[in-house]
Motif scaffolding. Structure first.
Motif, PDB file in Angstrom:
ATOM      1  N   LEU A 564       0.850  -1.184   0.000  1.00  0.00           N
ATOM      2  CA  LEU A 564       0.000   0.000   0.000  1.00  0.00           C
ATOM      3  C   LEU A 564       0.886   1.234   0.000  1.00  0.00           C
ATOM      4  O   LEU A 564       1.820   1.335   0.796  1.00  0.00           O
ATOM      5  CB  LEU A 564      -0.897  -0.003   1.240  1.00  0.00           C
ATOM      6  N   GLU A 565       0.586   2.165  -0.900  1.00  0.00           N
ATOM      7  CA  GLU A 565       1.436   3.352  -1.010  1.00  0.00           C
ATOM      8  C   GLU A 565       1.464   4.113   0.309  1.00  0.00           C
ATOM      9  O   GLU A 565       0.489   4.135   1.072  1.00  0.00           O
ATOM     10  CB  GLU A 565       0.948   4.266  -2.130  1.00  0.00           C
ATOM     11  N   LEU A 566       2.609   4.726   0.581  1.00  0.00           N
ATOM     12  CA  LEU A 566       2.803   5.491   1.808  1.00  0.00           C
ATOM     13  C   LEU A 566       2.245   6.894   1.633  1.00  0.00           C
ATOM     14  O   LEU A 566       2.198   7.429   0.517  1.00  0.00           O
ATOM     15  CB  LEU A 566       4.286   5.560   2.156  1.00  0.00           C
ATOM     16  N   LEU A 567       1.848   7.502   2.733  1.00  0.00           N
ATOM     17  CA  LEU A 567       1.470   8.903   2.717  1.00  0.00           C
ATOM     18  C   LEU A 567       2.720   9.745   2.890  1.00  0.00           C
ATOM     19  O   LEU A 567       3.710   9.314   3.473  1.00  0.00           O
ATOM     20  CB  LEU A 567       0.496   9.204   3.854  1.00  0.00           C
ATOM     21  N   ASP A 568       2.676  10.960   2.364  1.00  0.00           N
ATOM     22  CA  ASP A 568       3.724  11.923   2.676  1.00  0.00           C
ATOM     23  C   ASP A 568       3.062  13.118   3.348  1.00  0.00           C
ATOM     24  O   ASP A 568       1.850  13.199   3.465  1.00  0.00           O
ATOM     25  CB  ASP A 568       4.523  12.331   1.437  1.00  0.00           C
ATOM     26  N   GLU A 569       3.881  14.057   3.801  1.00  0.00           N
ATOM     27  CA  GLU A 569       3.326  15.200   4.522  1.00  0.00           C
ATOM     28  C   GLU A 569       2.446  16.053   3.629  1.00  0.00           C
ATOM     29  O   GLU A 569       1.506  16.692   4.099  1.00  0.00           O
ATOM     30  CB  GLU A 569       4.453  16.018   5.138  1.00  0.00           C
ATOM     31  N   ASP A 570       2.722  16.068   2.320  1.00  0.00           N
ATOM     32  CA  ASP A 570       1.864  16.807   1.398  1.00  0.00           C
ATOM     33  C   ASP A 570       0.476  16.178   1.338  1.00  0.00           C
ATOM     34  O   ASP A 570      -0.536  16.868   1.199  1.00  0.00           O
ATOM     35  CB  ASP A 570       2.475  16.839  -0.007  1.00  0.00           C
ATOM     36  N   SER A 571       0.411  14.846   1.419  1.00  0.00           N
ATOM     37  CA  SER A 571      -0.881  14.161   1.393  1.00  0.00           C
ATOM     38  C   SER A 571      -1.735  14.563   2.588  1.00  0.00           C
ATOM     39  O   SER A 571      -2.963  14.540   2.522  1.00  0.00           O
ATOM     40  CB  SER A 571      -0.686  12.643   1.409  1.00  0.00           C
ATOM     41  N   LEU A 572      -1.073  14.917   3.687  1.00  0.00           N
ATOM     42  CA  LEU A 572      -1.798  15.280   4.899  1.00  0.00           C
ATOM     43  C   LEU A 572      -2.124  16.768   4.949  1.00  0.00           C
ATOM     44  O   LEU A 572      -2.772  17.224   5.876  1.00  0.00           O
ATOM     45  CB  LEU A 572      -0.958  14.922   6.133  1.00  0.00           C
ATOM     46  N   ARG A 573      -1.654  17.521   3.927  1.00  0.00           N
ATOM     47  CA  ARG A 573      -1.752  18.981   3.894  1.00  0.00           C
ATOM     48  C   ARG A 573      -0.838  19.569   4.975  1.00  0.00           C
ATOM     49  O   ARG A 573      -0.754  19.066   6.083  1.00  0.00           O
ATOM     50  CB  ARG A 573      -3.179  19.483   4.074  1.00  0.00           C
ATOM     51  N   LYS A 574      -0.193  20.662   4.624  1.00  0.00           N
ATOM     52  CA  LYS A 574       0.897  21.147   5.476  1.00  0.00           C
ATOM     53  C   LYS A 574       0.428  21.700   6.824  1.00  0.00           C
ATOM     54  O   LYS A 574       1.217  21.876   7.736  1.00  0.00           O
ATOM     55  CB  LYS A 574       1.696  22.211   4.736  1.00  0.00           C
ATOM     56  N   ASP A 575      -0.884  21.987   6.956  1.00  0.00           N
ATOM     57  CA  ASP A 575      -1.361  22.541   8.219  1.00  0.00           C
ATOM     58  C   ASP A 575      -1.999  21.479   9.106  1.00  0.00           C
ATOM     59  O   ASP A 575      -2.689  21.801  10.063  1.00  0.00           O
ATOM     60  CB  ASP A 575      -2.377  23.655   7.948  1.00  0.00           C
ATOM     61  N   THR A 576      -1.762  20.216   8.799  1.00  0.00           N
ATOM     62  CA  THR A 576      -2.489  19.150   9.479  1.00  0.00           C
ATOM     63  C   THR A 576      -1.555  18.070  10.004  1.00  0.00           C
ATOM     64  O   THR A 576      -0.561  17.731   9.378  1.00  0.00           O
ATOM     65  CB  THR A 576      -3.509  18.514   8.511  1.00  0.00           C
ATOM     66  N   ALA A 577      -1.885  17.530  11.162  1.00  0.00           N
ATOM     67  CA  ALA A 577      -1.267  16.317  11.673  1.00  0.00           C
ATOM     68  C   ALA A 577      -2.387  15.299  11.840  1.00  0.00           C
ATOM     69  O   ALA A 577      -3.538  15.549  11.495  1.00  0.00           O
ATOM     70  CB  ALA A 577      -0.571  16.603  13.006  1.00  0.00           C
ATOM     71  N   LEU A 578      -2.060  14.127  12.346  1.00  0.00           N
ATOM     72  CA  LEU A 578      -3.057  13.080  12.538  1.00  0.00           C
ATOM     73  C   LEU A 578      -3.399  12.946  14.025  1.00  0.00           C
ATOM     74  O   LEU A 578      -2.528  13.165  14.864  1.00  0.00           O
ATOM     75  CB  LEU A 578      -2.509  11.746  12.024  1.00  0.00           C
ATOM     76  N   PRO A 579      -4.674  12.624  14.327  1.00  0.00           N
ATOM     77  CA  PRO A 579      -5.785  12.381  13.414  1.00  0.00           C
ATOM     78  C   PRO A 579      -6.316  13.677  12.820  1.00  0.00           C
ATOM     79  O   PRO A 579      -6.037  14.768  13.315  1.00  0.00           O
ATOM     80  CB  PRO A 579      -6.836  11.715  14.316  1.00  0.00           C
ATOM     81  N   SER A 580      -7.113  13.519  11.753  1.00  0.00           N
ATOM     82  CA  SER A 580      -7.681  14.653  11.037  1.00  0.00           C
ATOM     83  C   SER A 580      -9.076  14.257  10.559  1.00  0.00           C
ATOM     84  O   SER A 580      -9.463  13.094  10.679  1.00  0.00           O
ATOM     85  CB  SER A 580      -6.785  15.007   9.845  1.00  0.00           C
ATOM     86  N   PRO A 581      -9.834  15.169  10.001  1.00  0.00           N
ATOM     87  CA  PRO A 581     -11.146  14.785   9.462  1.00  0.00           C
ATOM     88  C   PRO A 581     -11.058  13.697   8.397  1.00  0.00           C
ATOM     89  O   PRO A 581     -11.956  12.857   8.294  1.00  0.00           O
ATOM     90  CB  PRO A 581     -11.676  16.097   8.877  1.00  0.00           C
ATOM     91  N   GLU A 582      -9.957  13.678   7.622  1.00  0.00           N
ATOM     92  CA  GLU A 582      -9.819  12.668   6.578  1.00  0.00           C
ATOM     93  C   GLU A 582      -9.337  11.332   7.131  1.00  0.00           C
ATOM     94  O   GLU A 582      -9.815  10.273   6.734  1.00  0.00           O
ATOM     95  CB  GLU A 582      -8.830  13.148   5.494  1.00  0.00           C
ATOM     96  N   TRP A 583      -8.360  11.370   8.039  1.00  0.00           N
ATOM     97  CA  TRP A 583      -7.740  10.151   8.569  1.00  0.00           C
ATOM     98  C   TRP A 583      -7.998  10.114  10.074  1.00  0.00           C
ATOM     99  O   TRP A 583      -7.543  10.986  10.814  1.00  0.00           O
ATOM    100  CB  TRP A 583      -6.241  10.131   8.276  1.00  0.00           C
ATOM    101  N   SER A 584      -8.692   9.085  10.545  1.00  0.00           N
ATOM    102  CA  SER A 584      -9.232   9.082  11.906  1.00  0.00           C
ATOM    103  C   SER A 584      -8.341   8.430  12.950  1.00  0.00           C
ATOM    104  O   SER A 584      -8.784   8.158  14.053  1.00  0.00           O
ATOM    105  CB  SER A 584     -10.609   8.414  11.912  1.00  0.00           C
ATOM    106  N   SER A 585      -7.087   8.174  12.641  1.00  0.00           N
ATOM    107  CA  SER A 585      -6.126   7.688  13.624  1.00  0.00           C
ATOM    108  C   SER A 585      -4.860   8.522  13.524  1.00  0.00           C
ATOM    109  O   SER A 585      -4.625   9.196  12.512  1.00  0.00           O
ATOM    110  CB  SER A 585      -5.793   6.215  13.383  1.00  0.00           C
ATOM    111  N   ASP A 586      -4.051   8.491  14.570  1.00  0.00           N
ATOM    112  CA  ASP A 586      -2.755   9.172  14.495  1.00  0.00           C
ATOM    113  C   ASP A 586      -1.706   8.291  13.821  1.00  0.00           C
ATOM    114  O   ASP A 586      -0.575   8.740  13.597  1.00  0.00           O
ATOM    115  CB  ASP A 586      -2.278   9.615  15.882  1.00  0.00           C
ATOM    116  N   HIS A 587      -2.078   7.050  13.501  1.00  0.00           N
ATOM    117  CA  HIS A 587      -1.220   6.144  12.733  1.00  0.00           C
ATOM    118  C   HIS A 587      -1.787   6.000  11.325  1.00  0.00           C
ATOM    119  O   HIS A 587      -2.960   6.285  11.077  1.00  0.00           O
ATOM    120  CB  HIS A 587      -1.174   4.752  13.373  1.00  0.00           C
ATOM    121  N   ILE A 588      -0.963   5.551  10.386  1.00  0.00           N
ATOM    122  CA  ILE A 588      -1.462   5.211   9.058  1.00  0.00           C
ATOM    123  C   ILE A 588      -1.505   3.689   8.923  1.00  0.00           C
ATOM    124  O   ILE A 588      -0.764   2.973   9.591  1.00  0.00           O
ATOM    125  CB  ILE A 588      -0.601   5.820   7.928  1.00  0.00           C
ATOM    126  N   ALA A 589      -2.395   3.230   8.085  1.00  0.00           N
ATOM    127  CA  ALA A 589      -2.529   1.792   7.852  1.00  0.00           C
ATOM    128  C   ALA A 589      -1.393   1.297   6.961  1.00  0.00           C
ATOM    129  O   ALA A 589      -0.965   1.980   6.024  1.00  0.00           O
ATOM    130  CB  ALA A 589      -3.870   1.496   7.196  1.00  0.00           C
TER     131      ALA A 589
END
Length: 602
Positions: A564-589
């Motif tokens: 599964l492709e990895l996320l980068d910080e651009d994918s998360l938008r530069k003003d966002t950390a995890l969790p976020s409205p798009e990604w509901s955990s502080d970890h990625i799958a």
């Protein structure tokens, strides 16, 4: 007489697809206070509660920001409109919002342009000219009265709406008659009204005034860009995990590992940057379920799954999608909260792909007690247990594949698979405890391997960064005696250091991004750390960014087909950390596709 004291919602921002359950506080005829429902089928002292939900539709049409869906939009990207990108993605709440999101937003334009160019049209014909700053032309004249076909309610509601009142440019549509309500796409941009009233069971008439509350405007559920499966074995096709078709071929299988962030840990104090509505469990559970189901993995290893959430939500919901569930709750010697909210590890597998053979449960507390009995002086036993007992567990399952890739040589041979799922949740300063728990798990897996010729997967959140002693033990089979992590060992449980070894040929699945060949690997390699052969991060908060999660496999019996492709910080938008409205955990799958290979003859 029955009376309603108070009604309120845990979150006043309703999201499409997320059930709203109001809190209704009642006073019974005997003056006791309760939150129990009193339905018409079971009246209390000849009275019951009647509920209604309304959608308040204003003559003014309201657009919602695509980045901050709780905010009203003030401008629209004309590039999106001309490219026929879904109109909801074109709205922004401010010029700064549009500028900050541009790097992520332009991907939508690029994809639309590629699709158009394949049909023979010019990109400029679709998008027009862009200014020198690189941002698209935007329509800054959007007002509250601007109309858009996407903002009307064109679909038929599940509950047939009825006009109940119209005044002051507003129309109230009745949309529900139960205590709970799940907003639909028709509700986007509209305020909902909840009404609760006591009713005389004989006369069927309301008694007293209704209790009401108004929500904020309904917002659409944010949807992150799909993550694709990237081949690493030389194949030419990328697999979109959100399509309806199967990804893995008949002889391969996919494994997902994901720390979903327990609701008991998802506090606004820890994650103040995440909107409160996006931290609420009713929202997060639906978002997590959509994500997990979308991956269509054959085996799913989840960590930080609360006991009540496993029983009431994940097990029944994943059962609907063909998964059998196994669970190991953490022990509770240390945990002092509600026993129902203690978390644990959950492993699911598709019933059409695997059958359950055996389950092993590892309780590190029991291992700690055994260790202190034989290896710790009597005077230190209490202190040793206080240090070692952390309630962590591991769930090990042995599965039998219902498919085969043995070929003609062994057509009838059983294909077994051992899957370990764990969460090593230990404070960072207790490095010795973390190493000891990982070593204990690996020694248990060695015993299983010695009793059967079986491929192995070791999945989970190890709370250990690449290069740490636990990671070295997993990936290298040993720990350098001079490793600085070994300096922390007040109980001498790690000595002699030469014992910190294992014989399992474990390799990290994601290291294949640096070794593999295939399309799309260059971008993924930029998201890897070449010094450690691991992703740059699997956990991303405002306070920490790094890799803590892994999928290890026995390289003599399994090979990695795709990842599964990895996320980068651009994918998360530069003003966002995890969790976020798009990604509901502080970890990625993490997800890997494997294929069993014949073991080398000895």
């Amino acid at each position: 007489m029955l009376s309603v004291l108070r009604v309120h919602l845990p979150s006043d921002i309703p999201i499409v697809g997320c059930e709203l359950t109001p809190y209704v506080l009642l006073r019974r005829p005997d003056k006791t206070v309760t939150t129990d429902d009193v339905p018409e089928s079971a009246p209390l002292d000849s009275h019951f509660l009647r509920y209604k939900w309304y959608r308040i539709q204003s003559d003014k049409k309201v657009a919602v920001c695509s980045v901050h869906p709780s905010e009203q939009a003030t401008l629209q990207c004309l590039g999106c409109v001309k490219a026929k990108i879904p109109v909801a993605k074109s709205y922004h709440c401010s010029p700064k919002c549009f500028s900050d999101a541009w790097q992520h937003h332009r991907v939508l334009h690029d994809r639309a342009a590629s699709a158009v160019n394949e049909n023979g049209n010019e990109e400029e014909e679709i998008f027009g000219r862009f200014n020198s700053s690189g941002s698209g032309v935007i329509n800054a004249s959007l007002t509250g009265s601007a109309s858009s076909t996407s903002l009307t309610n064109g679909s038929t509601p599940l509950y047939h709406a009825a006009v109940t009142q119209r005044s002051g440019g507003e129309t109230w549509f009745e949309v529900g008659r139960s205590k709970t309500y799940t907003p639909t796409a028709d509700d986007i941009g509209h305020v909902l009204k909840f009404e609760c009233v006591v009713v005389d069971a004989e006369m069927k008439l309301p008694v007293g005034h209704p209790n009401t509350l108004l929500t904020s405007r309904v917002i659409p559920a944010p949807s992150p860009s799909p993550r694709c499966l990237i081949p690493v074995s030389g194949a030419d096709m990328l697999g979109n995990l959100h399509s309806d078709g199967r990804i893995s071929s008949s002889g391969s299988f996919t494994v997902l590992s994901y720390n979903i962030l327990s609701d008991s840990f998802a506090s606004s104090e820890l994650y103040s940057y995440c909107p409160s509505w996006a931290l609420s469990w009713p929202y997060r559970r639906q978002n997590l379920l959509r994500e997990i189901i979308g991956y269509r993995a054959d085996i799913v290893c989840l960590q930080e799954v609360q006991n009540d959430h496993f029983e009431d939500f994940f097990a029944p919901e994943l059962d609907k999608h063909g998964y059998q569930a196994l669970y190991k709750r953490k022990t509770n010697e240390v945990y002092s909260g509600n026993i129902h909210t203690i978390d644990g590890c959950a492993t699911f597998f598709r019933r059409d792909r695997f059958s359950h053979v055996k389950k092993y449960e590892v309780e590190f507390n029991k291992a700690a007690q055994s260790l202190t009995e034989v290896a710790v002086q009597t005077t230190q036993k209490k202190a040793a247990l206080n240090r070692l007992v952390k309630d962590n567990v591991a769930l090990i399952v042995v599965l039998e594949a219902k498919f085969s890739n043995h070929g003609a040589e062994n057509p009838g041979k059983r294909q077994l698979l051992c899957v370990a799922n764990t969460h090593v949740n230990v404070p960072q300063e207790l490095k010795d405890v973390k190493i000891w728990q990982v070593h204990t798990l690996l020694k248990g897996l060695e015993k299983i391997a010695a009793s059967a010729d079986i491929p192995m997967l070791v999945c989970g959140d190890f709370n250990s960064v690449p290069g740490s002693a636990p990671h070295s033990l997993l990936a290298m089979g040993k720990v350098d005696p001079m490793h600085t992590d070994l300096l922390v060992d007040p109980l001498a449980i790690l000595r002699p250091h030469s014992k910190l070894t294992h014989q399992l040929p474990l390799v990290s699945a994601y290291s294949s991004f640096l070794r593999g060949v295939g399309l799309g690997l260059e971008q993924q390699r930029r998201r890897m750390d070449p010094a450690t052969n691991e992703p740059l991060f699997t956990n991303c908060t405002r306070d920490f960014i790094g890799t803590l999660d892994y999928i290890f496999y026995t390289a003599d019996s399994l090979t990695v087909e795709s990842l599964l492709e990895l996320l980068d910080e651009d994918s998360l938008r530069k003003d966002t950390a995890l969790p976020s409205p798009e990604w509901s955990s502080d970890h990625i799958a993490l997800l890997a596709e494997f294929r069993c290979v014949p073991r080398p003859r000895r």
